[in-house]
Motif scaffolding. Structure first.
Motif, PDB file in Angstrom:
ATOM      1  N   GLY A  24       0.811  -1.218   0.000  1.00 10.15           N
ATOM      2  CA  GLY A  24       0.000   0.000   0.000  1.00 10.15           C
ATOM      3  C   GLY A  24       0.839   1.259   0.000  1.00 10.15           C
ATOM      4  N   ALA A  25       1.844   1.301   0.868  1.00  8.40           N
ATOM      5  CA  ALA A  25       2.700   2.488   0.953  1.00  8.40           C
ATOM      6  C   ALA A  25       3.518   2.680  -0.316  1.00  8.40           C
ATOM      7  CB  ALA A  25       3.627   2.360   2.161  1.00  8.40           C
ATOM      8  N   SER A  26       4.064   1.604  -0.850  1.00  9.85           N
ATOM      9  CA  SER A  26       4.871   1.704  -2.071  1.00  9.85           C
ATOM     10  C   SER A  26       4.008   2.083  -3.260  1.00  9.85           C
ATOM     11  CB  SER A  26       5.569   0.370  -2.351  1.00  9.85           C
ATOM     12  OG  SER A  26       6.407   0.002  -1.284  1.00  9.85           O
ATOM     13  N   SER A  27       2.853   1.442  -3.377  1.00 10.51           N
ATOM     14  CA  SER A  27       1.987   1.679  -4.532  1.00 10.51           C
ATOM     15  C   SER A  27       1.412   3.085  -4.543  1.00 10.51           C
ATOM     16  CB  SER A  27       0.845   0.654  -4.545  1.00 10.51           C
ATOM     17  OG  SER A  27       1.345  -0.656  -4.645  1.00 10.51           O
ATOM     18  N   ALA A  28       1.044   3.600  -3.366  1.00  7.76           N
ATOM     19  CA  ALA A  28       0.444   4.935  -3.315  1.00  7.76           C
ATOM     20  C   ALA A  28       1.384   5.975  -3.908  1.00  7.76           C
ATOM     21  CB  ALA A  28       0.103   5.291  -1.867  1.00  7.76           C
ATOM     22  N   GLY A  29       2.638   5.938  -3.501  1.00  5.01           N
ATOM     23  CA  GLY A  29       3.591   6.899  -4.031  1.00  5.01           C
ATOM     24  C   GLY A  29       3.876   6.695  -5.496  1.00  5.01           C
ATOM     25  N   THR A  30       3.965   5.428  -5.918  1.00 10.93           N
ATOM     26  CA  THR A  30       4.287   5.145  -7.311  1.00 10.93           C
ATOM     27  C   THR A  30       3.141   5.532  -8.237  1.00 10.93           C
ATOM     28  OG1 THR A  30       5.645   3.307  -6.518  1.00 10.93           O
ATOM     29  CG2 THR A  30       5.200   3.378  -8.862  1.00 10.93           C
ATOM     30  N   ILE A  31       1.895   5.310  -7.809  1.00 11.09           N
ATOM     31  CA  ILE A  31       0.745   5.756  -8.603  1.00 11.09           C
ATOM     32  C   ILE A  31       0.819   7.260  -8.826  1.00 11.09           C
ATOM     33  CG2 ILE A  31      -1.759   6.131  -8.543  1.00 11.09           C
ATOM     34  CD1 ILE A  31      -1.993   3.405  -7.164  1.00 11.09           C
ATOM     35  N   ILE A  32       1.143   7.992  -7.764  1.00 15.34           N
ATOM     36  CA  ILE A  32       1.213   9.449  -7.877  1.00 15.34           C
ATOM     37  C   ILE A  32       2.327   9.871  -8.825  1.00 15.34           C
ATOM     38  CG2 ILE A  32       1.731  11.569  -6.589  1.00 15.34           C
ATOM     39  CD1 ILE A  32       0.286  10.157  -4.189  1.00 15.34           C
ATOM     40  N   GLU A  33       3.461   9.185  -8.772  1.00 13.02           N
ATOM     41  CA  GLU A  33       4.549   9.535  -9.683  1.00 13.02           C
ATOM     42  C   GLU A  33       4.156   9.262 -11.139  1.00 13.02           C
ATOM     43  OE1 GLU A  33       8.482   9.561  -9.124  1.00 13.02           O
ATOM     44  OE2 GLU A  33       8.543   9.190  -6.968  1.00 13.02           O
ATOM     45  N   TRP A  34       3.491   8.135 -11.398  1.00 11.61           N
ATOM     46  CA  TRP A  34       3.024   7.869 -12.755  1.00 11.61           C
ATOM     47  C   TRP A  34       1.946   8.875 -13.160  1.00 11.61           C
ATOM     48  CZ3 TRP A  34       5.849   5.177 -15.831  1.00 11.61           C
ATOM     49  CH2 TRP A  34       6.571   4.075 -15.384  1.00 11.61           C
ATOM     50  N   MET A 102       9.692  14.590  -8.399  1.00 17.49           N
ATOM     51  CA  MET A 102       8.612  14.447  -9.372  1.00 17.49           C
ATOM     52  C   MET A 102       7.450  15.383  -9.054  1.00 17.49           C
ATOM     53  SD  MET A 102       7.311  12.941 -12.046  1.00 17.49           S
ATOM     54  CE  MET A 102       7.945  11.301 -12.383  1.00 17.49           C
ATOM     55  N   GLY A 103       7.020  15.393  -7.794  1.00 22.35           N
ATOM     56  CA  GLY A 103       5.884  16.238  -7.411  1.00 22.35           C
ATOM     57  C   GLY A 103       6.162  17.714  -7.618  1.00 22.35           C
ATOM     58  N   GLY A 104       7.365  18.159  -7.248  1.00 18.74           N
ATOM     59  CA  GLY A 104       7.721  19.569  -7.422  1.00 18.74           C
ATOM     60  C   GLY A 104       7.744  19.972  -8.882  1.00 18.74           C
ATOM     61  N   SER A 105       8.308  19.136  -9.746  1.00 19.91           N
ATOM     62  CA  SER A 105       8.378  19.445 -11.177  1.00 19.91           C
ATOM     63  C   SER A 105       6.989  19.521 -11.790  1.00 19.91           C
ATOM     64  CB  SER A 105       9.202  18.380 -11.900  1.00 19.91           C
ATOM     65  OG  SER A 105      10.501  18.285 -11.372  1.00 19.91           O
ATOM     66  N   THR A 106       6.117  18.604 -11.405  1.00 19.43           N
ATOM     67  CA  THR A 106       4.760  18.590 -11.944  1.00 19.43           C
ATOM     68  C   THR A 106       3.997  19.853 -11.550  1.00 19.43           C
ATOM     69  OG1 THR A 106       4.734  16.180 -11.826  1.00 19.43           O
ATOM     70  CG2 THR A 106       2.610  17.273 -12.041  1.00 19.43           C
ATOM     71  N   ALA A 107       4.118  20.238 -10.287  1.00 25.26           N
ATOM     72  CA  ALA A 107       3.420  21.447  -9.815  1.00 25.26           C
ATOM     73  C   ALA A 107       3.905  22.693 -10.558  1.00 25.26           C
ATOM     74  CB  ALA A 107       3.627  21.611  -8.313  1.00 25.26           C
ATOM     75  N   VAL A 108       5.194  22.778 -10.839  1.00 25.13           N
ATOM     76  CA  VAL A 108       5.724  23.946 -11.551  1.00 25.13           C
ATOM     77  C   VAL A 108       5.185  24.010 -12.970  1.00 25.13           C
ATOM     78  CG1 VAL A 108       7.830  25.062 -12.418  1.00 25.13           C
ATOM     79  CG2 VAL A 108       7.791  24.087 -10.122  1.00 25.13           C
ATOM     80  N   ILE A 198      -5.004  22.678 -13.367  1.00 22.34           N
ATOM     81  CA  ILE A 198      -5.476  22.139 -12.088  1.00 22.34           C
ATOM     82  C   ILE A 198      -4.954  20.730 -11.822  1.00 22.34           C
ATOM     83  CG2 ILE A 198      -7.534  21.452 -10.795  1.00 22.34           C
ATOM     84  CD1 ILE A 198      -8.995  23.824 -12.086  1.00 22.34           C
ATOM     85  N   PRO A 199      -5.024  19.799 -12.780  1.00 22.27           N
ATOM     86  CA  PRO A 199      -4.482  18.453 -12.499  1.00 22.27           C
ATOM     87  C   PRO A 199      -3.001  18.466 -12.132  1.00 22.27           C
ATOM     88  CG  PRO A 199      -5.878  18.412 -14.451  1.00 22.27           C
ATOM     89  CD  PRO A 199      -5.705  19.847 -14.081  1.00 22.27           C
ATOM     90  N   PHE A 200      -2.224  19.386 -12.724  1.00 17.21           N
ATOM     91  CA  PHE A 200      -0.807  19.486 -12.373  1.00 17.21           C
ATOM     92  C   PHE A 200      -0.637  20.007 -10.945  1.00 17.21           C
ATOM     93  CE2 PHE A 200      -0.536  19.508 -17.012  1.00 17.21           C
ATOM     94  CZ  PHE A 200       0.553  18.681 -17.234  1.00 17.21           C
ATOM     95  N   LEU A 201      -1.407  21.018 -10.588  1.00 13.50           N
ATOM     96  CA  LEU A 201      -1.288  21.612  -9.255  1.00 13.50           C
ATOM     97  C   LEU A 201      -1.773  20.671  -8.165  1.00 13.50           C
ATOM     98  CD1 LEU A 201      -2.486  25.236 -10.118  1.00 13.50           C
ATOM     99  CD2 LEU A 201      -0.144  24.454  -9.725  1.00 13.50           C
ATOM    100  N   LEU A 202      -2.728  19.809  -8.515  1.00 12.98           N
ATOM    101  CA  LEU A 202      -3.235  18.827  -7.545  1.00 12.98           C
ATOM    102  C   LEU A 202      -2.134  17.912  -7.054  1.00 12.98           C
ATOM    103  CD1 LEU A 202      -5.745  17.637  -6.121  1.00 12.98           C
ATOM    104  CD2 LEU A 202      -6.085  16.192  -8.143  1.00 12.98           C
ATOM    105  N   SER A 203      -1.076  17.792  -7.822  1.00 12.57           N
ATOM    106  CA  SER A 203       0.038  16.921  -7.458  1.00 12.57           C
ATOM    107  C   SER A 203       0.627  17.279  -6.098  1.00 12.57           C
ATOM    108  CB  SER A 203       1.130  16.994  -8.536  1.00 12.57           C
ATOM    109  OG  SER A 203       2.258  16.261  -8.170  1.00 12.57           O
ATOM    110  N   VAL A 204       0.605  18.558  -5.745  1.00 13.91           N
ATOM    111  CA  VAL A 204       1.179  18.982  -4.468  1.00 13.91           C
ATOM    112  C   VAL A 204       0.498  18.267  -3.305  1.00 13.91           C
ATOM    113  CG1 VAL A 204       1.535  20.938  -2.916  1.00 13.91           C
ATOM    114  CG2 VAL A 204       1.859  21.228  -5.378  1.00 13.91           C
ATOM    115  N   GLY A 208       2.134  15.246  -0.940  1.00 17.45           N
ATOM    116  CA  GLY A 208       2.210  15.463   0.504  1.00 17.45           C
ATOM    117  C   GLY A 208       1.680  14.269   1.284  1.00 17.45           C
ATOM    118  N   VAL A 209       0.545  13.725   0.845  1.00 19.95           N
ATOM    119  CA  VAL A 209      -0.039  12.556   1.504  1.00 19.95           C
ATOM    120  C   VAL A 209       0.894  11.352   1.374  1.00 19.95           C
ATOM    121  CG1 VAL A 209      -1.942  10.909   1.454  1.00 19.95           C
ATOM    122  CG2 VAL A 209      -2.399  13.360   1.193  1.00 19.95           C
ATOM    123  N   SER A 210       1.403  11.142   0.156  1.00 22.59           N
ATOM    124  CA  SER A 210       2.269   9.987  -0.071  1.00 22.59           C
ATOM    125  C   SER A 210       3.577  10.096   0.711  1.00 22.59           C
ATOM    126  CB  SER A 210       2.576   9.849  -1.563  1.00 22.59           C
ATOM    127  OG  SER A 210       3.375   8.720  -1.802  1.00 22.59           O
TER     128      SER A 210
END
Length: 446
Positions: A24-34, A102-108, A198-204, A208-210
Motif C-alpha cells: 500500500g505504501a509503495s503503490s500509493a507513491g508510485t501511482i502518484i509519480e506515474w 517528481m511532485g515539485g516538477s509537476t506542480a511547476v 489544475i491536475p498538475f497543481l493537484l500533485s502537491v 504530501g499525503v504519499s
C-alpha cells in the motif's frame, strides 16, 4: 532483521498484513509519480498549443511528443543516480527523494506561463521540468519494485510485485479521471484556457499525503541484512557494469524482456489514446472515457498474470504476451478504424479493442518486476535492475508515440506507426525465447 521468507516458509497472517502495508505504501507513491508523469502525455494536444509557437498543429503536436519523450530519454540516468543511492544508502531513502522531485516538477508545470507570455523560455523551461520528471521516475520504479519484492516470500513474488505493476496503468487512469472531472467542472473552453493547470497543481496535495505515508516505512529486510553484515556494495555502478558478463546480462534483459514490454505497454495505452484522438478524430472526452474504462477493466489482470508467473515461470507469460501483441496489432487497429466510422461507430467495440490491448500489457508487465528482481543479486539490485528497465521503457517505449506519429505523418498510412512496436515485440520474443534465463522463485544476495 531477517531475510524474507523463502519457498519453504509459509506466510503467517501477521506477515500478510505487513506485506499489504508495504504494498500500500509503495503503490500509493508510485501511482502518484506515474500520475504526474503521464499528465503531460494525456494533455499533449493542449500543451502543444500553449507552449509552442502557433502555426502547423501537426508540427506543434510532434514537438510536444518530443518533449514528452525527453522525460523518457533521461530515465536511464536517473536509474544510475538513484540506483547507486538505493544500493549504498537504502531503498527507502532513494524513492523518498524521487517522490519530492517528481511532485515539485509537476506542480511547476501547472504554474508555468505559456509561449505567448514568456516566449521561447516557455518550451525551454518545460523541457527542463520534463528532464527532472524523467530523472525522478528513473529512480522511483526500481525502488518500489525492489522494496515490495524484498518483503515478499519467494514463491509469491510474482503476485505481490504485480500490485506495483498496476501503478503505471492506475496512474494513467487517475490522470484521465482528474482531467475529465476538471473539464466537466470548469467547462471545455475554460479548461483549454487555464483549467488544464489544475491536475498538475493537484500533485502537491497528492505528493504530501504519499510522503507522509512513506516516511513511516522501514528499510527493506534484505537490504537491512546486507547492511548489518557489511555486504552492501561500495561501488554499485562498477559492480553492476564493470565486466563483460554483467554487460551481457544487461543487453539480454534489455532486448529479451524490457524492450518488448515497453512497446506493448505504450502501444496498448498511450498510442491507442493518440490514435483515437489524432487519427480517428474521436472527441477528446470520449477518447478519455474509452481508454479509462478499458484500463479499469484490464487492471486486475496484472495480478492474474503475476500470480500465474509464480506457477509456470515469468518467461512463458511475458513471451506469450509479446508474440500475441505483435500478431494482433494490425487487425486490432484496422477494426478500430472500422468502428470509428459514422455508419459503424461503436464506443463499446472501441473500448473492447483497447481492453484487448491492455490484456497484452498485463501479460508482459505483470511478471516483469519479479523477473527483474530475480535477474540481479541484492547487493547491486537497485542499480542493475533500474538501467535495463528504464532503457527499455524510456527509449524503446517512451519514444514510441513520437516515432509512430512521425511515421504516419511521413507515409500518410495511418497504420504505418504500428510496424515499430510489432518489430520490437517480435525481436524481444525471439531473443527472450532463445537466450533469456528464467530465475523464477530464486533469491541471490551477492
Amino acid at each position: 532483521m531477517a531475510v524474507p521468507a523463502t519457498t519453504d516458509t509459509p506466510v503467517v497472517p501477521s506477515d500478510r498484513r505487513a506485506i499489504r502495508a508495504v504494498i500500500g505504501a509503495s503503490s500509493a507513491g508510485t501511482i502518484i509519480e506515474w500520475y504526474d508523469f503521464y499528465l503531460f502525455g494525456a494533455l499533449a494536444t493542449i500543451i502543444a498549443a500553449k507552449f509552442y509557437p502557433s502555426g502547423s498543429e501537426a508540427i506543434a503536436f510532434l514537438k510536444t511528443l518530443a518533449t514528452f519523450a525527453v522525460g523518457f530519454a533521461v530515465r536511464p540516468f536517473g536509474a544510475l543516480f538513484f540506483g547507486r543511492i538505493g544500493d549504498m544508502v537504502g531503498r527507502k531513502y532513494a524513492f523518498m527523494l524521487t517522490l519530492l522531485i517528481m511532485g515539485g516538477s509537476t506542480a511547476v508545470i501547472g504554474l508555468l506561463p505559456g509561449y505567448e507570455t514568456i516566449g521561447i523560455a516557455a518550451p525551454i523551461i518545460l523541457v527542463t521540468l520534463r528532464l527532472l520528471q524523467g530523472l525522478a521516475l528513473g529512480g522511483e520504479y526500481g525502488g518500489a519494485a525492489i522494496y515490495v519484492a524484498e518483503h515478499a516470500p519467494d514463491n509469491r513474488r510474482g503476485f505481490y510485485t504485480s500490485f506495483i505493476q498496476t501503478t503505471a496503468t492506475l496512474g494513467l487512469f487517475v490522470s484521465l479521471l482528474v482531467i475529465l472531472a476538471t473539464r466537466r467542472v470548469v467547462g471545455t473552453e475554460a479548461f483549454a484556457e487555464w483549467g488544464w493547470r489544475i491536475p498538475f497543481l493537484l500533485s502537491v496535495l497528492l505528493v504530501g499525503v504519499s510522503y507522509f505515508i512513506r516516511r513511516r516505512m522501514h528499510e527493506s529486510p534484505v537490504f537491512a541484512a546486507l547492511k548489518a553484515q557489511g555486504k552492501t556494495s561500495k561501488a554499485p555502478i562498477k559492480d553492476s557494469y564493470g565486466t563483460a558478463e554483467r554487460w551481457k546480462v544487461f543487453f539480454l534483459v534489455l532486448i529479451g524482456a524490457t524492450a518488448g514490454q515497453a512497446v506493448v505497454w505504450y502501444t496498448g495505452q498511450f498510442y491507442a489514446l493518440f490514435f483515437l484522438q489524432t487519427v480517428l478524430k474521436i472527441d477528446s472526452d470520449v477518447a478519455y472515457v474509452i481508454v479509462a474504462i478499458a484500463l479499469a477493466l484490464g487492471t486486475p489482470f496484472f495480478l492474474v498474470f503475476g500470480a500465474l508467473s509464480d506457477r509456470i515461470g515469468r518467461k512463458p507469460v511475458m513471451m506469450a504476451g509479446n508474440l500475441i501483441a505483435a500478431l494482433s496489432y494490425y487487425p486490432i487497429y484496422k477494426a478500430m478504424h472500422h468502428f470509428a466510422q459514422p455508419d459503424t461507430y461503436s464506443n463499446a467495440m472501441l473500448t473492447l479493442l483497447i481492453f484487448i490491448q491492455v490484456i497484452f500489457v498485463t501479460m508482459v508487465y505483470g511478471p516483469i518486476a519479479a523477473f527483474l528482481v530475480e535477474a540481479f543479486p541484492a547487493r547491486i539490485r537497485y542499480t542493475s535492475l533500474s538501467l535495463p528497465y528504464h532503457f527499455g521503457n524510456g527509449w524503446f517505449g517512451g519514444f514510441l508515440p513520437f516515432i509512430a506519429t512521425a511515421m504516419v505523418a511521413r507515409t500518410g498510412n495511418i497504420y504505418s506507426g504500428l510496424w515499430y512496436p510489432i518489430a520490437v515485440a517480435l525481436l524481444t520474443f525471439v531473443v527472450g525465447v532463445l537466450f533469456l534465463k528464467d530465475n523464477t522463485g530464486k533469491e541471490t544476495l551477492e
